[in-house]
Motif scaffolding. Structure first.
Motif, mmCIF file in Angstrom:
data_model
loop_
_atom_site.group_PDB
_atom_site.id
_atom_site.type_symbol
_atom_site.label_atom_id
_atom_site.label_comp_id
_atom_site.label_asym_id
_atom_site.label_seq_id
_atom_site.Cartn_x
_atom_site.Cartn_y
_atom_site.Cartn_z
ATOM 1 N N PHE A 1 -36.374 -21.992 -17.989
ATOM 2 C CA PHE A 1 -36.072 -22.872 -19.121
ATOM 3 C C PHE A 1 -34.852 -23.734 -18.834
ATOM 4 O O PHE A 1 -33.809 -23.248 -18.390
ATOM 5 C CB PHE A 1 -35.842 -22.011 -20.365
ATOM 6 N N GLN A 2 -34.969 -25.032 -19.097
ATOM 7 C CA GLN A 2 -33.897 -25.963 -18.752
ATOM 8 C C GLN A 2 -32.619 -25.684 -19.546
ATOM 9 O O GLN A 2 -31.508 -25.907 -19.054
ATOM 10 C CB GLN A 2 -34.355 -27.412 -18.996
ATOM 11 N N GLY A 3 -32.764 -25.191 -20.748
ATOM 12 C CA GLY A 3 -31.593 -24.899 -21.577
ATOM 13 C C GLY A 3 -31.159 -23.453 -21.521
ATOM 14 O O GLY A 3 -30.511 -22.961 -22.449
ATOM 15 N N ARG A 4 -31.470 -22.764 -20.415
ATOM 16 C CA ARG A 4 -31.209 -21.315 -20.328
ATOM 17 C C ARG A 4 -29.735 -20.962 -20.374
ATOM 18 O O ARG A 4 -29.376 -19.827 -20.674
ATOM 19 C CB ARG A 4 -31.836 -20.738 -19.059
ATOM 20 N N SER B 1 -39.961 -31.601 -26.448
ATOM 21 C CA SER B 1 -40.155 -32.905 -25.812
ATOM 22 C C SER B 1 -38.819 -33.596 -25.606
ATOM 23 O O SER B 1 -37.797 -33.187 -26.169
ATOM 24 C CB SER B 1 -41.082 -33.782 -26.656
ATOM 25 N N ASP B 2 -38.829 -34.651 -24.783
ATOM 26 C CA ASP B 2 -37.626 -35.459 -24.502
ATOM 27 C C ASP B 2 -36.441 -34.601 -24.090
ATOM 28 O O ASP B 2 -35.301 -34.850 -24.494
ATOM 29 C CB ASP B 2 -37.250 -36.305 -25.727
ATOM 30 N N ALA B 3 -36.698 -33.584 -23.277
ATOM 31 C CA ALA B 3 -35.623 -32.682 -22.845
ATOM 32 C C ALA B 3 -34.796 -33.325 -21.740
ATOM 33 O O ALA B 3 -35.331 -33.917 -20.803
ATOM 34 C CB ALA B 3 -36.210 -31.363 -22.364
ATOM 35 N N ARG B 4 -33.492 -33.192 -21.865
ATOM 36 C CA ARG B 4 -32.559 -33.718 -20.871
ATOM 37 C C ARG B 4 -31.424 -32.728 -20.678
ATOM 38 O O ARG B 4 -31.063 -31.992 -21.592
ATOM 39 C CB ARG B 4 -31.985 -35.068 -21.322
ATOM 40 N N THR C 1 -37.827 -26.052 -16.825
ATOM 41 C CA THR C 1 -39.041 -26.264 -17.601
ATOM 42 C C THR C 1 -38.739 -26.199 -19.094
ATOM 43 O O THR C 1 -37.695 -25.690 -19.516
ATOM 44 C CB THR C 1 -40.093 -25.211 -17.244
ATOM 45 N N ASN C 2 -39.674 -26.685 -19.890
ATOM 46 C CA ASN C 2 -39.544 -26.673 -21.349
ATOM 47 C C ASN C 2 -40.903 -26.338 -21.959
ATOM 48 O O ASN C 2 -41.530 -27.147 -22.644
ATOM 49 C CB ASN C 2 -39.045 -28.030 -21.848
#
Length: 424
Positions: free
Chosen positions: A135-138, A82-85, A91-92
């Motif tokens: 994935f947003q943090g890929r 949650s609260d991904a930035r 996506t998360n």
């Protein structure tokens, strides 16, 4: 053997940890199904089957019959992000740990009233995480799979019916695949590339144990598992994305990395309360503070972009030593059935500054139940279930290319164990 990563993308084999693991860092606890039922309380002081080869080699001298113990533990993990930035869209979904199985096998042969010999094959460390492609943090880790398989020949000697010792060298093979997305924001319109790391190595260590029957009803156990040093040699393979010429960023580079898996000390007590009830308690200290940073040296790197990104890479980890505490009990319902339960508190070695998507873990509490069924004197079937609940943690990372990712992780897991012991 092992490959490494680029600072914008991969963290390392060592930094990999996830809620699929029922121990701190990237250690695995799943070497005994009977022990799993009590939350691994009393693991170095309770002698139930041949899995004592790992838990405390001194306990082999307490087994009076030749026996084989085999088992498998399966882990079903769940993660809510949650609260991904971040400076990238994506996506998360979470739930990046697939359903995973961990096998084990042990053999003990009591040679005479003093000596016993044993063998063990088990997994002391390992993990797998596999995020969705979007994935947003890929850029900080998309897929990680690391396995350590250990073979341990062991001997035990009983001085008398009160005191015994045990020792076993360990032969450890590590292998893994690490992947991350590579994106260079300094090149407008460029697409995602990939960094993939593969490798394996063999390292050597040892386990040593002491067991003391302090009173007629109190048994004490102490086990030391040594550190294992790996000298990883392999390659880093970089595939540039669309719009990035391979001459600028891409290629296959030789890489070197040194890695120590940590030593640990387990002390536990088994207290017989009545003919039917036993109480177990234990604590485990693990020296995760060895992992201060990860430094990878890639050779043969050239190019205006490749050199600063893929040269010598250092990522701070700053892990700290951890303690785990467990308490459990068992009840001998009748000759065929024993019931078990346990509660475990386990510290995470990570910190809020250096934690990454490859190791999104915090302190955890684990509740366990189990049972053993012996239809005959020769056979015992053990089952166990554990529920892991982890504190909510935050990730806030920035890499050398100016990319950032932050998010909150909420992790939990269900563990299932099935084991079989045959005595002959």
């Amino acid at each position: 053997m092992k490959k490494i990563m680029i600072k914008t993308s991969l963290s390392l084999a060592v930094t990999l940890a996830s809620t699929q693991l029922f121990a701190s860092g990237f250690a695995l606890n799943e070497q005994s199904i009977s022990g799993m039922g009590t939350g691994f309380a009393g693991r170095s002081s309770s002698v139930d089957d041949a899995s004592i080869v790992y838990s405390n080699p001194a306990g082999m001298a307490r087994l009076k019959r030749q026996q084989v113990t085999a088992g498998i533990a399966a882990i079903d993990a769940k993660t809510d992000i949650s609260d991904a930035r971040g400076r990238r869209t994506g996506t998360n979904d979470g739930d990046m740990v697939p359903f995973t199985a961990v096998p084990m096998g042990f053999y003990v042969n009591p040679v005479d009233e003093h000596w016993a010999f044993g063998l063990g094959v088990y997994a002391p460390f390992g993990l797998i995480t596999d995020y969705e492609d979007s994935f947003q943090g890929r850029n900080f880790g998309s897929k990680s799979q690391v396995k350590v398989i250990t073979f341990q020949p062991t001997v035990s000697y009983a001085f008398n019916d009160k005191v015994s010792i045990g020792f076993g060298p360990t032969i450890n093979r590590i292998s893994g695949v690490l992947e991350s997305t590579l994106n260079v924001p300094q090149i407008p319109g460029s697409g995602d590339g990939r960094v993939q790391v593969k490798g394996d190595d063999v390292g050597y260590g040892y386990n040593i144990g002491l067991m003391v029957q302090a009173t007629d009803t109190t048994n004490l156990g102490l086990t030391y598992h040594s550190k294992v040093t790996y000298k990883l040699e392999g390659h880093t393979e970089v595939t540039p994305g669309a719009g990035i010429p391979p001459a600028l960023l891409g290629g296959r580079y030789d890489a070197k990395l040194s890695l120590d898996t940590p030593e640990s000390v387990d002390f536990s007590v088994t207290q017989k309360l009545t003919d039917d009830w036993k109480l177990y308690a234990g604590s485990t200290w693990t020296r995760w503070s060895r992992l201060k940073d990860i430094t990878v040296k890639n050779s043969g790197v050239t190019g205006p972009i490749s050199t600063p990104i893929v040269g010598t890479i250092t990522e701070e980890q700053n892990w700290h030593d951890t303690w785990a505490y467990a308490i459990g009990t068992s009840y001998q319902l009748n000759k065929q059935w024993v019931l078990r339960t346990g509660l475990t508190w386990d510290q995470s070695p990570t910190n809020n500054t250096d934690r990454s998507p490859r190791i999104p873990t915090g302190d955890r509490t684990i509740f366990s139940i189990g049972a053993g069924w012996s239809p005959t004197d020769d056979i015992t079937v053990d089952v166990a279930y554990s529920y892991l609940d982890e504190e909510k943690i935050s990730i806030n990372r920035t890499n050398a290319l100016g990319q950032a990712y932050s998010a909150k992780y909420d992790n939990s897991a269900n563990g299932f164990g099935l084991g079989l012991t045959y005595r002959f």
